[in-house]
Design a protein around this motif. Structure first.
Motif, PDB file in Angstrom:
ATOM      1  N   VAL A  24     -27.199  40.161  56.322  1.00  0.00           N
ATOM      2  CA  VAL A  24     -25.906  40.232  55.820  1.00  0.00           C
ATOM      3  C   VAL A  24     -25.833  40.122  54.388  1.00  0.00           C
ATOM      4  N   GLN A  25     -24.877  40.475  53.664  1.00  0.00           N
ATOM      5  CA  GLN A  25     -24.599  40.568  52.307  1.00  0.00           C
ATOM      6  C   GLN A  25     -24.663  39.168  51.651  1.00  0.00           C
ATOM      7  N   ASP A  26     -24.069  37.908  52.168  1.00  0.00           N
ATOM      8  CA  ASP A  26     -24.000  36.851  51.677  1.00  0.00           C
ATOM      9  C   ASP A  26     -24.308  35.753  52.874  1.00  0.00           C
ATOM     10  N   ALA A  27     -25.621  35.567  53.020  1.00  0.00           N
ATOM     11  CA  ALA A  27     -26.171  34.638  54.169  1.00  0.00           C
ATOM     12  C   ALA A  27     -25.326  33.381  54.417  1.00  0.00           C
ATOM     13  N   ALA A  28     -25.328  32.616  53.353  1.00  0.00           N
ATOM     14  CA  ALA A  28     -24.929  31.281  53.308  1.00  0.00           C
ATOM     15  C   ALA A  28     -23.258  31.228  53.324  1.00  0.00           C
ATOM     16  N   ALA A  29     -22.671  32.320  53.333  1.00  0.00           N
ATOM     17  CA  ALA A  29     -21.014  32.086  53.509  1.00  0.00           C
ATOM     18  C   ALA A  29     -20.815  31.387  54.637  1.00  0.00           C
ATOM     19  N   MET A  30     -21.448  31.567  55.849  1.00  0.00           N
ATOM     20  CA  MET A  30     -20.822  31.087  56.987  1.00  0.00           C
ATOM     21  C   MET A  30     -20.807  29.686  56.970  1.00  0.00           C
ATOM     22  N   VAL A  31     -21.786  28.881  56.123  1.00  0.00           N
ATOM     23  CA  VAL A  31     -22.034  27.340  56.290  1.00  0.00           C
ATOM     24  C   VAL A  31     -21.455  26.946  54.779  1.00  0.00           C
TER      25      VAL A  31
END
Length: 643
Positions: free
Chosen positions: A184-191
């Protein structure tokens, strides 16, 4: 481990030397290589031998003495992690291998979980006993999606979970197929909306600094989860022998303390009050917090109402008025909330009808005061901050850290006349506490011999077996009518750790296992009253406990339903005048009934039950405790009444 590392390096050097030698042989000039030699009459080698000795066209270096993941393990060790919980994933395969081989699988030790939600929930429960985080590894997009619910629980509960998330950032380094789906481009975006801080280090030095920063941010009140993204290429790339990388010193911050002027004003109001009440919830972060709260309450001889987000105040203390919370709040002229998650909800009465309404549950002229670190950090999207409370004095600080100065100010301002008034108030509160205790005992006697077994009988049979042990209750109690708080004697910090924070189902069993992992080295008897629906979210946690020999006693509260939702559907059916006969549809766990004892046995754990005769319950618990004393987990399946 040093001897083991030497043999690994020697083998790697040998393989690298062999490759280099083969490459040099391939580079010999043809004129030299083609010189005639004296013919020898020997049998030709077998074809397999010819294939094995052919010189490859390109010689790849397949080993490395030291990689980025080795350095990352050095960093992780410097932060003092004892354990790392994970379901294995290829995006952190470098870290995985380095932890178990380079790091010797010690500090941290790898704990195998069957679900990322269980990994995070284990970290959640572990912190609330040990007072420090353990690390969690999660795999790419799918790992963080599985972990998200447990991260949200920890966020709502203000628990510092430390998540290291594997990801492959450079698209040219991803293998075709699955690595694209899991990157993913921004791995922490979801949390990001329910974590305190995250970072994506692009160098090893960056990783070292961010790892220390993440630990410090997570542990500074309000404590919350953090996420550090470990790039796969950064993990697996070799480190040159002459590369110098420094691990920074970890410096933790002191928790924020209320300013002296506001603390003195708060003390003045408390000393002058006729009926002050201390509302507590996540107040005691450490054993010292519990002691400080007892000191303040005894100095004032005032009511304490414990919402039990932590083990804040002894249950049998005469100033504990939790069983008459509404009456204590209604009679108070000064109410102080100390890191209370829902101050509005405790000071107001809410009416759940077609038109929802609320009204104050306090006197019109009551002074409302708060000390909370939540005021230092708030986000917009997730609504865990609850409804806005109109208070007279709010101190944005950590309540535990502020308690000593507040208590000293109260003592300084207390005259002899006020001290006599305090003592008279304490006598009245002791009598009220004993009356509430007797009412709870009388209520517990109802349906004592009933089958299915009442929750009061379940809790008291358990108490009868553990009361002389060094025990720790590590599961939530709201779904068994808070009988342990009402009838057990709790006076140690680790004897109750609170609930999920975000009320997410699937928390209790893995959090209990994490707490048991923390209790193991202290030799405590860890017990958990476990809901049936909660366990079925991720039952693989039973295998984790059996595999790692984590001693924990699960007592199943097996009411064969998601009973909270049974009640919600009943409310709607009653409101619509349709009767409650069908309210079990979609809410019960029957047809077939689940055998939790057999489930436990299938995971390698001791299991007994189902037990529906209350006379059989005590002996069954006693047998299970003997198993736990041997250092193994056990489960007793008890068929129970709904609440």
């Amino acid at each position: 481990m040093a001897k083991q590392m030497k043999s690994v390096v020697n083998r790697r050097n040998f393989l690298k030397g062999a490759a280099a030698g083969a490459a040099a042989l391939a580079a010999v000039p043809k004129s030299i290589a083609a010189e005639p030699a004296e013919p020898k009459r020997i049998a030709p080698p077998p074809m397999s031998a010819v294939a094995e000795t052919e010189v490859p066209a390109v010689a790849e270096v397949l080993t490395a003495d030291r990689t980025g993941s080795d350095f990352m393990v050095d960093v992780i060790k410097s932060l003092g992690f004892e354990y790392v919980c994970a379901n294995p994933g290829s995006s952190f395969r470098g870290l995985h291998e380095s932890i178990i081989n380079y790091g010797g699988n010690k500090n941290p030790e790898f704990i195998t979980c069957c679900h990322e939600e269980s990994s995070v929930a284990m970290a959640h429960g572990y912190y609330k006993v040990e007072g420090k985080p353990l690390a969690v590894l999660a795999h790419g997009t799918v790992g963080v999606q599985h972990a998200a619910m447990a991260i949200y629980n920890a966020y709502c509960d203000r628990v510092p979970v430390y998540v290291i998330l594997g990801n492959i950032i450079d698209e040219t380094k991803r293998m075709p197929g699955v690595e694209w789906f899991h990157s993913v481009q921004d791995a922490a975006a979801m949390v990001r909306d329910f974590t305190k801080w995250d970072d994506l280090p692009i160098s090893l030095e960056h990783f070292a600094e961010s790892a220390a920063r993440a630990y410090r941010v997570a542990m500074t009140p309000p404590t919350m989860p953090v996420v550090l993204v470990a790039d796969g290429d950064l993990q697996e790339s070799a480190i040159s022998p002459d590369t110098k990388i420094r691990i920074p010193k970890l410096t933790t911050e002191m928790p924020p303390v209320g300013d002296s002027g506001s603390v003195n004003e708060m003390a003045r109001l408390l000393v002058a009050a006729e009926n002050p009440v201390l509302l507590v919830d996540r107040t005691a972060r450490t054993p010292a917090g519990l002691a400080c709260l007892v000191d303040l309450a005894e100095t004032l001889q005032c009511s304490v109402v414990d919402q039990a987000g932590r083990m804040n105040f002894p249950t049998r203390h005469p100033l504990n008025q939790s069983d008459r919370a509404r009456a204590a709040v209604a009679d108070a002229d000064v109410i102080l909330g100390l890191d209370v998650a829902d101050f509005y909800g405790i000071t107001h009465n809410y009416r759940d009808q077609i038109e929802r309404t609320s009204r104050p549950g306090t006197k019109a002229n009551a002074k409302l005061l708060t000390i909370s670190s939540d005021d230092l950090y708030i986000k917009a999207n997730y609504q865990d901050f609850q409804r806005y409370s109109e208070v007279d004095l709010a101190i944005a600080a950590d309540s535990e850290a502020t308690l000593p100065s507040l208590t000293e100010a109260v003592k300084r301002l207390s005259t002899d006349d006020r001290k006599r008034a305090f003592q008279d108030r304490g006598v009245r509160l002791k009598a009220a506490h004993m009356q509430a205790l007797e009412r709870s005992r009388d209520a517990a006697a109802f349906a004592w011999d009933a089958s299915p077994i009442s929750t009061a009988r379940l809790c008291m049979e358990l108490w009868g077996q553990i009361q002389n042990e060094d025990w720790s209750l590590v599961g939530a109690t709201t779904f068994v009518s808070r009988w342990p708080q009402r009838l057990w004697n709790m006076d140690k910090h680790y004897q109750y750790i609170g609930g999920a924070g975000g009320y997410g189902i699937g928390y209790n069993a893995p959090a209990a296992t994490g707490a048991a992992l923390a209790n193991r080295k202290h030799g405590r008897l860890t017990v958990n009253i476990q809901c049936d629906g909660d366990l079925m979210f991720a039952p693989g946690i039973l295998w984790t406990a059996a595999h790692h020999k984590i001693p924990v006693l699960h007592i199943m509260h097996n009411n064969r339903a998601y009973h909270q939702e049974v009640m919600q559907v009943q409310i709607m059916a009653d409101r619509h005048s349709r009767g409650i006969a069908n309210c079990g549809t979609g809410t019960t766990i029957t047809g077939p009934d689940i055998s939790y004892a057999k489930l436990a046995e299938s995971m390698g754990m001791y299991g007994e039950g189902p037990i529906s005769d209350p006379k059989e319950l005590g002996p069954a618990i006693k047998r299970a405790i003997e198993v736990v004393r041997r250092g193994e987990p056990a489960l007793v399946d008890v068929v129970t009444q709904p609440r």
